[in-house]
Design a protein around this motif. Structure first.
Motif, PDB file in Angstrom:
ATOM      1  N   ARG A  22      10.847  12.587   4.518  1.00 18.80           N
ATOM      2  CA  ARG A  22      11.053  11.187   4.144  1.00 18.80           C
ATOM      3  C   ARG A  22       9.760  10.383   4.240  1.00 18.80           C
ATOM      4  N   LEU A  23       8.887  10.776   5.137  1.00 22.26           N
ATOM      5  CA  LEU A  23       7.609  10.075   5.276  1.00 22.26           C
ATOM      6  C   LEU A  23       6.756  10.234   4.014  1.00 22.26           C
ATOM      7  N   LEU A  24       6.742  11.426   3.463  1.00 22.62           N
ATOM      8  CA  LEU A  24       5.978  11.643   2.240  1.00 22.62           C
ATOM      9  C   LEU A  24       6.607  10.893   1.071  1.00 22.62           C
ATOM     10  N   VAL A  25       7.922  10.915   0.977  1.00 24.23           N
ATOM     11  CA  VAL A  25       8.600  10.191  -0.103  1.00 24.23           C
ATOM     12  C   VAL A  25       8.248   8.706  -0.036  1.00 24.23           C
ATOM     13  N   GLU A  26       8.274   8.137   1.155  1.00 30.79           N
ATOM     14  CA  GLU A  26       7.913   6.726   1.317  1.00 30.79           C
ATOM     15  C   GLU A  26       6.458   6.481   0.920  1.00 30.79           C
ATOM     16  N   ALA A  27       5.569   7.386   1.306  1.00 29.85           N
ATOM     17  CA  ALA A  27       4.146   7.227   0.990  1.00 29.85           C
ATOM     18  C   ALA A  27       3.885   7.276  -0.506  1.00 29.85           C
ATOM     19  N   LEU A  28       4.747   7.966  -1.234  1.00 25.53           N
ATOM     20  CA  LEU A  28       4.550   8.143  -2.670  1.00 25.53           C
ATOM     21  C   LEU A  28       5.376   7.167  -3.508  1.00 25.53           C
ATOM     22  N   THR A  29       6.012   6.207  -2.855  1.00 23.83           N
ATOM     23  CA  THR A  29       6.863   5.245  -3.564  1.00 23.83           C
ATOM     24  C   THR A  29       6.137   3.915  -3.742  1.00 23.83           C
ATOM     25  N   HIS A  30       5.855   3.558  -4.986  1.00 22.46           N
ATOM     26  CA  HIS A  30       5.197   2.292  -5.294  1.00 22.46           C
ATOM     27  C   HIS A  30       6.196   1.145  -5.167  1.00 22.46           C
ATOM     28  N   ALA A  31       5.676  -0.044  -4.909  1.00 19.48           N
ATOM     29  CA  ALA A  31       6.533  -1.220  -4.711  1.00 19.48           C
ATOM     30  C   ALA A  31       7.427  -1.511  -5.912  1.00 19.48           C
ATOM     31  N   SER A  32       7.015  -1.094  -7.101  1.00 14.81           N
ATOM     32  CA  SER A  32       7.814  -1.353  -8.301  1.00 14.81           C
ATOM     33  C   SER A  32       9.121  -0.562  -8.320  1.00 14.81           C
ATOM     34  N   LEU A  33       9.277   0.379  -7.387  1.00 10.77           N
ATOM     35  CA  LEU A  33      10.491   1.194  -7.341  1.00 10.77           C
ATOM     36  C   LEU A  33      11.248   1.009  -6.025  1.00 10.77           C
ATOM     37  N   SER A  34      10.787   0.105  -5.179  1.00  8.02           N
ATOM     38  CA  SER A  34      11.442  -0.079  -3.885  1.00  8.02           C
ATOM     39  C   SER A  34      12.737  -0.860  -4.051  1.00  8.02           C
ATOM     40  N   GLY A  35      13.586  -0.765  -3.046  1.00  7.36           N
ATOM     41  CA  GLY A  35      14.862  -1.466  -3.075  1.00  7.36           C
ATOM     42  C   GLY A  35      15.505  -1.442  -1.708  1.00  7.36           C
ATOM     43  N   PRO A  36      16.765  -1.900  -1.609  1.00  9.84           N
ATOM     44  CA  PRO A  36      17.444  -1.968  -0.310  1.00  9.84           C
ATOM     45  C   PRO A  36      17.513  -0.620   0.418  1.00  9.84           C
ATOM     46  N   VAL A  37      17.607   0.467  -0.341  1.00 18.93           N
ATOM     47  CA  VAL A  37      17.710   1.787   0.302  1.00 18.93           C
ATOM     48  C   VAL A  37      16.479   2.648   0.054  1.00 18.93           C
ATOM     49  N   ARG A  38      15.447   2.069  -0.517  1.00 19.61           N
ATOM     50  CA  ARG A  38      14.222   2.830  -0.802  1.00 19.61           C
ATOM     51  C   ARG A  38      13.015   2.005  -0.365  1.00 19.61           C
ATOM     52  N   ARG A  39      12.271   2.514   0.606  1.00 15.06           N
ATOM     53  CA  ARG A  39      11.108   1.790   1.115  1.00 15.06           C
ATOM     54  C   ARG A  39       9.871   2.161   0.314  1.00 15.06           C
ATOM     55  N   ASP A  40       9.019   1.157   0.061  1.00 21.39           N
ATOM     56  CA  ASP A  40       7.775   1.458  -0.641  1.00 21.39           C
ATOM     57  C   ASP A  40       6.687   1.798   0.376  1.00 21.39           C
ATOM     58  N   ASN A  41       5.476   2.059  -0.128  1.00 21.97           N
ATOM     59  CA  ASN A  41       4.416   2.596   0.731  1.00 21.97           C
ATOM     60  C   ASN A  41       3.486   1.553   1.333  1.00 21.97           C
ATOM     61  N   GLN A  42       3.833   0.269   1.235  1.00 25.86           N
ATOM     62  CA  GLN A  42       2.887  -0.756   1.676  1.00 25.86           C
ATOM     63  C   GLN A  42       2.659  -0.755   3.184  1.00 25.86           C
ATOM     64  N   ARG A  43       3.707  -0.536   3.969  1.00 20.39           N
ATOM     65  CA  ARG A  43       3.528  -0.503   5.422  1.00 20.39           C
ATOM     66  C   ARG A  43       2.695   0.706   5.841  1.00 20.39           C
ATOM     67  N   LEU A  44       2.959   1.844   5.215  1.00 19.54           N
ATOM     68  CA  LEU A  44       2.163   3.032   5.521  1.00 19.54           C
ATOM     69  C   LEU A  44       0.711   2.851   5.087  1.00 19.54           C
ATOM     70  N   GLU A  45       0.516   2.180   3.980  1.00 19.78           N
ATOM     71  CA  GLU A  45      -0.843   1.899   3.507  1.00 19.78           C
ATOM     72  C   GLU A  45      -1.627   1.129   4.571  1.00 19.78           C
ATOM     73  N   PHE A  46      -1.005   0.127   5.173  1.00 22.20           N
ATOM     74  CA  PHE A  46      -1.631  -0.679   6.228  1.00 22.20           C
ATOM     75  C   PHE A  46      -2.089   0.204   7.384  1.00 22.20           C
ATOM     76  N   LEU A  47      -1.209   1.104   7.812  1.00 18.92           N
ATOM     77  CA  LEU A  47      -1.546   1.996   8.930  1.00 18.92           C
ATOM     78  C   LEU A  47      -2.614   3.006   8.526  1.00 18.92           C
ATOM     79  N   GLY A  48      -2.470   3.584   7.332  1.00 21.57           N
ATOM     80  CA  GLY A  48      -3.419   4.599   6.893  1.00 21.57           C
ATOM     81  C   GLY A  48      -4.834   4.091   6.775  1.00 21.57           C
TER      82      GLY A  48
END
Length: 230
Positions: A22-48
């Motif tokens: 799930r961590l990789l899926v989140e990292a590979l999800t752009h904000a244009s595809l995020s939603g209530p049940v799908r997290r985008d990668n912006q938080r991981l980007e901050f940490l990375g």
């Protein structure tokens, strides 16, 4: 959660077998595809971004034990800038696994430098959360190995180094003043003065403004650093 074929192939290219996919899926999800049940990668980007900075800074200190901050800063900036991140992402074909909205895909999102750079930072964070710092450090050093080896070559931007020197001392960035131009239009020769607010200056001449600015900055920086060493 199972990775789709594109994500699984990317994980293989990356060289990391995710315990929590799930961590990789989140990292590979752009904000244009995020939603209530799908997290985008912006938080991981901050940490990375922070993890990458630490690993690269550590590597540069180890690679050159005598370099001063003014020399290390431009090397560091070149290794963590967006262009470098995008190049690493392209080398492991990260774009093939990116998930994004239809409109983003239609405008070439998989090849956009900004999206690739952000996703690369997110992937670094995903590896960190999945396997810890030591594993992430090894992965970053492997992916950035050639670039770190060439860091001195790419870190010779004297203008950047001089600006870093000035900023570290609370000074304004240097000014570059064109003092003279000679020669014909097709082969001009420029004389440029690099000047600090404190009054220190150095002058250089070259066949382009950029080359003259770099030469003047290098001369001034060498003089300033020799004074610091006394």
């Amino acid at each position: 959660m199972k990775l789709n074929p594109a994500q699984a192939a990317f994980a293989t290219r990356l060289g990391h077998d995710f315990t929590d996919p799930r961590l990789l899926v989140e990292a590979l999800t752009h904000a244009s595809l995020s939603g209530p049940v799908r997290r985008d990668n912006q938080r991981l980007e901050f940490l990375g971004d922070r993890i990458l900075g630490l690993v690269i800074a550590e590597a540069l200190l180890a690679a050159d034990t005598n370099a001063r901050e003014g020399a290390l800063a431009p090397r560091f900036n070149n290794l963590v800038r967006r262009e470098a991140l995008a190049e690493v992402a392209e080398a492991i074909q990260l774009g093939d696994a990116l998930m994004m909205g239809k409109s983003e895909r239609a405008t070439g999102g998989r090849r956009k430098q900004a999206l690739l750079a952000d996703a690369m930072e997110a992937v670094i964070a995903a590896v960190y959360l999945d396997a810890g710092f030591e594993h992430t450090r090894a992965l970053v050093l492997r992916l950035w190995h050639d670039r770190i080896a060439r860091a001195d070559e790419h870190g010779t931007d004297a203008k950047t180094a001089l600006q870093e020197w000035a900023q570290a001392r609370g000074m304004a960035p240097p000014d570059y003043i064109e003092e003279a131009r000679a020669g014909p239009d097709h082969a001009p020769v420029f004389t440029i003065a690099a000047t600090l607010a404190s009054g220190e200056r150095a002058t250089a001449t070259a066949n382009s403004k950029r080359a003259a600015q770099q030469a003047a900055a290098a001369m001034l920086l060498e003089r300033l650093e020799s004074t610091d060493d006394r």
